[in-house]
Scaffold this active site. Structure first.
Site, PDB file in Angstrom:
ATOM      1  N   LYS A  83       0.869  -1.142  -0.088  1.00 52.02           N
ATOM      2  CA  LYS A  83      -0.048  -0.051  -0.063  1.00 52.02           C
ATOM      3  C   LYS A  83       0.833   1.317   0.011  1.00 52.02           C
ATOM      4  O   LYS A  83       1.947   1.171   0.849  1.00 52.02           O
ATOM      5  CB  LYS A  83      -0.711   0.022   1.544  1.00 52.02           C
ATOM      6  CG  LYS A  83      -1.885   1.034   1.399  1.00 52.02           C
ATOM      7  CD  LYS A  83      -2.830   0.891   2.594  1.00 52.02           C
ATOM      8  CE  LYS A  83      -3.784   1.953   2.747  1.00 52.02           C
ATOM      9  NZ  LYS A  83      -4.615   1.910   3.757  1.00 52.02           N
ATOM     10  N   SER A 158      -9.829   2.120   2.974  1.00 51.08           N
ATOM     11  CA  SER A 158      -8.774   2.794   1.939  1.00 51.08           C
ATOM     12  C   SER A 158      -7.699   1.818   1.393  1.00 51.08           C
ATOM     13  O   SER A 158      -7.165   2.336   0.642  1.00 51.08           O
ATOM     14  CB  SER A 158      -8.070   3.956   2.924  1.00 51.08           C
ATOM     15  OG  SER A 158      -7.229   3.290   3.997  1.00 51.08           O
ATOM     16  N   SER A 182      -9.849  -0.364   7.311  1.00 53.96           N
ATOM     17  CA  SER A 182      -9.495  -0.173   5.911  1.00 53.96           C
ATOM     18  C   SER A 182      -8.555  -1.326   5.488  1.00 53.96           C
ATOM     19  O   SER A 182      -8.255  -1.302   4.066  1.00 53.96           O
ATOM     20  CB  SER A 182      -8.361   0.913   5.765  1.00 53.96           C
ATOM     21  OG  SER A 182      -9.036   2.202   5.561  1.00 53.96           O
TER      22      SER A 182
HETATM   23  N1  GLN Z   1     -13.210   4.320   6.580  1.00 54.29           N
HETATM   24  C1  GLN Z   1     -12.579   4.884   7.839  1.00 54.29           C
HETATM   25  C2  GLN Z   1     -11.964   6.177   7.640  1.00 54.29           C
HETATM   26  O1  GLN Z   1     -12.355   6.758   6.649  1.00 54.29           O
HETATM   27  C3  GLN Z   1     -11.279   3.930   8.107  1.00 54.29           C
HETATM   28  C4  GLN Z   1     -10.378   4.196   7.365  1.00 54.29           C
HETATM   29  C5  GLN Z   1      -8.888   3.211   7.714  1.00 54.29           C
HETATM   30  O2  GLN Z   1      -9.195   2.324   8.354  1.00 54.29           O
HETATM   31  N2  GLN Z   1      -7.776   3.880   7.357  1.00 54.29           N
HETATM   32  O3  GLN Z   1     -11.444   6.747   8.460  1.00 54.29           O
END
Ligand code: GLN
Length: 491
Positions: A83, A158, A182
């Site tokens: 990532k 994400s 994410s």
């Molecule tokens: N969807 C969540 C956010 O927008 C979690 C994101 C994540 O785990 N990095 O913060």
């Protein structure tokens, strides 16, 4: 078809490791074939921000040489994707943002270092929501990632690029990070396996910080066995991360074989109340029945403060991100605006130009909840509720070994559908956020389809119970074949 005849991209990491050992193919052949696939197929998906073809082929050649000399560690010659939140020396590390579009990292993150040390070959860096803020991969400066099961749908976020790459067989495994879901939510939406370990289990050194008390690194794979293989390499103490925990790393692969007889599985009633897509609920219940048929017993557990997890998270995470992202000012780090009138103008314009809307929304919310006069009402209160949520889990784990339920409220949604409505977007993580607030390990595995789109089963364990999650998932995958399904255009 025997393993040797199956195309390389169709094989799991463990199968590929066996193929390399048998000499069915070399790492250079394997790496080249996956780079070819990325070259041909990624324009449909946009899963990659950077492809590191030359470095990958060099690493593969070194791995082949080591193997020929009877050397090489557990991941020798096996391709992976990182990532783009993990710093990679000499390679652009953008974190999905214009702010870091010109950042070439001078060093490797701990995770990158460890996987490379075990012989992994890095194919490239995957697309992601900007600074890991999002649940759909639509906040990326590099454009949205498409879901290989339906290109008009989001792969989740994400870590959407990592999940799409693994689901589309462009790589057998990819790293991810999980602050509120994410790794697990994109795994669920793409029919892959995703594990977020216990907070502190994997070093955060060199992983660009979003919300430091919640962020954890993990992996996305197609099988639980592959996740076990990678986690065994990534986990462990690192003095460069002050929250890293000094505990021996168990033999995750060795633990997979044990049966589920006597395993106590907790079911949270509220998980199946309104908010969950009905067909997804049925699919998840069927999966729980499979666990029962494998010897597990189910117990109903209560997490009374669970409905407070999303609001709590959306105070804590923005607060921490507003602090973490203050370093990107165009002077010390990040994009620098041109022709600034003075220092303040330089800060304002650099940040204004470098960050996207969602990141700005979070920074503003975070700055507000931390400001004098509001701190007690919001940030302190959220920290108190966070303790209550952690206590709920602690009580539940006195009675059960693992809590299972849905990973996400629905299968993959259409790109564009939720972008104008942040609250609906935030609710995507309703089942996953609790584990981050409590620092617990959690995992998602594919457990069926609704309207041709994958559904994920979510498993949460007590602190350091990764072995239980991996074993439960592996045993489930021995009894089912959802994880072997491949989107039609990517076979
Ligand atoms: N969807 C969540 C956010 O927008 C979690 C994101 C994540 O785990 N990095 O913060």
């Amino acid at each position: 078809m025997s393993d040797t005849q199956r195309e390389m991209h169709a094989q799991s990491m463990s199968e590929l490791a066996a193929g390399l050992d048998r000499g069915d193919f070399t790492s250079v052949e394997l790496t080249r074939s996956l780079l070819d696939r990325i070259g041909k197929l990624d324009e449909k998906l946009n899963a990659f921000i950077t492809v590191t073809a030359e470095a990958a082929l060099d690493a593969a050649a070194r791995a082949d040489k080591a193997r020929a000399a009877g050397e090489g560690d557990v991941l020798n010659g096996l391709p992976i994707v990182h990532k783009d939140i993990f710093c990679t020396r000499g390679v652009k590390t953008s974190c999905g943002s214009k702010m870091l579009n010109n950042f070439i990292s001078p060093y490797d993150a701990a995770v990158v270092e460890k996987l490379a040390g075990a012989g992994a070959v890095v194919l490239g860096k995957s697309n992601m929501d900007e600074f890991a803020m999002g649940s759909s991969n639509e906040t990326s400066y590099f454009g949205p990632v498409k879901n290989p099961w339906d290109l008009s749908c989001s792969p989740g976020g994400s870590s959407g690029g990592s999940a799409a790459a693994v689901a589309a067989r462009l790589a057998p495994a990819a790293t991810g990070t999980d602050t509120g879901g994410s790794i697990r939510q994109p795994a669920a939406l793409t029919g892959t396996v995703g594990i977020k370990p216990t907070y502190g289990r994997v070093s955060r050194y060199g992983m660009i910080a979003f919300a430091s008390s919640l962020d954890q690194a993990g992996v996305i794979t197609r099988t639980a066995e592959d996740a076990a293989r990678l986690l065994g390499v990534m986990a462990g103490f690192d003095e460069r991360d002050s929250t890293s925990i000094d505990q021996p790393v168990p033999d995750y692969i060795g633990a997979l074989k044990e049966s589920l007889k006597g395993l106590r599985v907790g079911i949270v009633r509220q998980h199946f109340d309104e908010g969950l897509d009905e067909a997804c609920g049925v699919t998840v219940k069927d999966a729980i029945a499979v666990l029962e048929s494998l010897g597990a017993t189910t117990v109903e557990v209560d997490l009374p403060n669970l409905d407070l997890s999303v609001p709590t998270y959306y105070v804590v995470a923005p607060a921490e991100c507003s602090s973490n992202l203050s370093r990107f000012d165009g002077v010390r780090f990040g994009h620098r605006a041109e022709n600034a009138e003075d220092l303040l103008d330089l800060y304002c314009r650099s940040r204004g130009e470098g960050f996207g809307d969602e990141v700005k929304r979070r920074i503003m919310t975070g700055t507000y909840v931390l400001s004098a006069g509001y701190y007690d009402a919001y940030y302190l209160k959220a920290q108190q509720v966070r303790h209550l949520i952690a206590d709920d889990f602690k009580q539940a784990f006195a009675a059960v070994d693992v809590i299972v339920g849905p990973t996400a409220p629905s299968p993959a949604f259409k790109l564009g559908d939720k972008m104008d409505d942040p609250i609906t977007m935030y609710l995507n993580d309703i089942y996953t956020i609790g584990a981050n607030l409590a620092g617990l390990p959690a995992m998602s595995i594919p457990c069926g389809f609704v309207d041709g789109l994958p559904v994920g089963l979510h498993l949460v364990g007590a602190h350091f119970a990764e072995e239980t999650l991996l074993r439960c998932s592996h045993q489930y995958q021995q009894a089912t074949d959802w994880h072997t399904a491949c989107p039609e255009d990517f076979r």
